[in-house]
Design a protein around this motif. Structure first.
Motif, PDB file in Angstrom:
ATOM      1  N   GLN A 108       0.857  -1.182   0.000  1.00  0.00           N
ATOM      2  CA  GLN A 108       0.000   0.000   0.000  1.00  0.00           C
ATOM      3  C   GLN A 108       0.893   1.231   0.000  1.00  0.00           C
ATOM      4  O   GLN A 108       1.508   1.551   1.017  1.00  0.00           O
ATOM      5  CB  GLN A 108      -0.913  -0.007   1.216  1.00  0.00           C
ATOM      6  N   ALA A 109       0.934   1.920  -1.139  1.00  0.00           N
ATOM      7  CA  ALA A 109       1.728   3.143  -1.249  1.00  0.00           C
ATOM      8  C   ALA A 109       0.846   4.354  -0.970  1.00  0.00           C
ATOM      9  O   ALA A 109      -0.317   4.397  -1.388  1.00  0.00           O
ATOM     10  CB  ALA A 109       2.341   3.246  -2.640  1.00  0.00           C
ATOM     11  N   SER A 110       1.410   5.338  -0.289  1.00  0.00           N
ATOM     12  CA  SER A 110       0.674   6.559   0.016  1.00  0.00           C
ATOM     13  C   SER A 110       1.648   7.705   0.225  1.00  0.00           C
ATOM     14  O   SER A 110       2.864   7.496   0.287  1.00  0.00           O
ATOM     15  CB  SER A 110      -0.184   6.355   1.267  1.00  0.00           C
ATOM     16  N   VAL A 128       4.060   9.065 -11.220  1.00  0.00           N
ATOM     17  CA  VAL A 128       3.396   8.138 -10.301  1.00  0.00           C
ATOM     18  C   VAL A 128       4.486   7.265  -9.702  1.00  0.00           C
ATOM     19  O   VAL A 128       5.290   6.684 -10.438  1.00  0.00           O
ATOM     20  CB  VAL A 128       2.340   7.290 -11.018  1.00  0.00           C
ATOM     21  N   THR A 134       1.233   6.124  -6.244  1.00  0.00           N
ATOM     22  CA  THR A 134       0.796   7.388  -5.655  1.00  0.00           C
ATOM     23  C   THR A 134       1.383   8.528  -6.477  1.00  0.00           C
ATOM     24  O   THR A 134       2.559   8.503  -6.837  1.00  0.00           O
ATOM     25  CB  THR A 134       1.204   7.473  -4.166  1.00  0.00           C
ATOM     26  N   GLN A 135       0.551   9.504  -6.789  1.00  0.00           N
ATOM     27  CA  GLN A 135       0.951  10.587  -7.693  1.00  0.00           C
ATOM     28  C   GLN A 135       1.757  11.655  -6.941  1.00  0.00           C
ATOM     29  O   GLN A 135       1.315  12.143  -5.892  1.00  0.00           O
ATOM     30  CB  GLN A 135      -0.277  11.234  -8.324  1.00  0.00           C
ATOM     31  N   GLY A 175       1.701  10.709  -1.654  1.00  0.00           N
ATOM     32  CA  GLY A 175       1.907  11.610  -2.770  1.00  0.00           C
ATOM     33  C   GLY A 175       1.088  12.880  -2.626  1.00  0.00           C
ATOM     34  O   GLY A 175       0.244  13.007  -1.741  1.00  0.00           O
ATOM     35  N   GLN A 185      -0.201   0.108  -5.673  1.00  0.00           N
ATOM     36  CA  GLN A 185      -1.098   0.756  -6.622  1.00  0.00           C
ATOM     37  C   GLN A 185      -0.571   2.076  -7.161  1.00  0.00           C
ATOM     38  O   GLN A 185      -1.127   2.585  -8.116  1.00  0.00           O
ATOM     39  CB  GLN A 185      -2.479   0.998  -5.976  1.00  0.00           C
ATOM     40  N   CYS A 218       5.229   2.990   2.136  1.00  0.00           N
ATOM     41  CA  CYS A 218       4.854   1.721   1.524  1.00  0.00           C
ATOM     42  C   CYS A 218       4.629   0.729   2.661  1.00  0.00           C
ATOM     43  O   CYS A 218       5.586   0.294   3.309  1.00  0.00           O
ATOM     44  CB  CYS A 218       5.936   1.222   0.583  1.00  0.00           C
ATOM     45  N   LEU A 276       6.906   9.515   1.071  1.00  0.00           N
ATOM     46  CA  LEU A 276       6.050   8.426   0.629  1.00  0.00           C
ATOM     47  C   LEU A 276       6.172   7.253   1.584  1.00  0.00           C
ATOM     48  O   LEU A 276       7.247   7.022   2.155  1.00  0.00           O
ATOM     49  CB  LEU A 276       6.423   7.984  -0.787  1.00  0.00           C
ATOM     50  N   TYR A 280       5.654   4.028  -7.419  1.00  0.00           N
ATOM     51  CA  TYR A 280       5.218   2.689  -7.034  1.00  0.00           C
ATOM     52  C   TYR A 280       6.259   2.056  -6.115  1.00  0.00           C
ATOM     53  O   TYR A 280       7.455   2.223  -6.321  1.00  0.00           O
ATOM     54  CB  TYR A 280       5.098   1.786  -8.266  1.00  0.00           C
ATOM     55  N   ARG A 323       9.229   4.946 -10.421  1.00  0.00           N
ATOM     56  CA  ARG A 323       8.332   6.017 -10.830  1.00  0.00           C
ATOM     57  C   ARG A 323       8.137   5.977 -12.337  1.00  0.00           C
ATOM     58  O   ARG A 323       8.991   5.492 -13.076  1.00  0.00           O
ATOM     59  CB  ARG A 323       8.870   7.378 -10.390  1.00  0.00           C
TER      60      ARG A 323
END
Length: 127
Positions: free
Chosen positions: A4-6, A92, A121-122, A8, A119, A21, A19, A94, A37
């Motif tokens: 779970q990436a977050s 993005v 993260t931008q 961004g 998934q 993970c 970020l 990853y 990325r």
């Protein structure tokens, strides 16, 4: 294996983002974690990785000295601290697990060495 990436977001050039993970303890104990990325119209690019043994790290030349990858074993999370961000860092991002078990070292030269992906993260850096 689930990642779970977050973390961004939108940031001005020169700013920072971190970020995250998140993965299971077993995943982080057995596999190196890499960050990649992909910008629009470009190929996926390796950014950094941290090995499962000894937390050895590796950085691409494009981010060396600006990004730091780290692991918090208590939180089962790998972080990518990004400082001095540039517009070229827009992509993005990853996180992924390296296919090999208990590697002492890792690289991000090829995404083919990584078999499970989060998934994405931008990250957008405005100039």
């Amino acid at each position: 294996v689930q990642l779970q990436a977050s973390g961004g977001g939108l940031v001005q050039a020169g700013g920072s983002l971190r970020l995250s993970c998140a993965a299971s303890r077993s995943t982080l104990e057995h596999h190196a974690i890499g960050w990649f990325r992909q910008a629009p119209g470009k190929e996926r690019e390796g950014v950094a990785c941290i090995s499962s043994r000894d937390d050895n790290t590796y950085y691409s030349d494009s981010v060396k000295g600006r990004f730091t990858i780290s692991r918090d074993r208590a939180k089962n999370t790998v972080y990518l601290q990004m400082n001095s961000l540039k517009s070229d860092d827009t992509a993005v991002y990853y996180c992924a697990t390296e296919a090999y078990l208990l590697s002492a070292y890792c690289r991000v030269d090829s995404s083919r060495d990584y078999d499970h992906w989060g998934q994405g993260t931008q990250v957008t850096v405005s100039s």
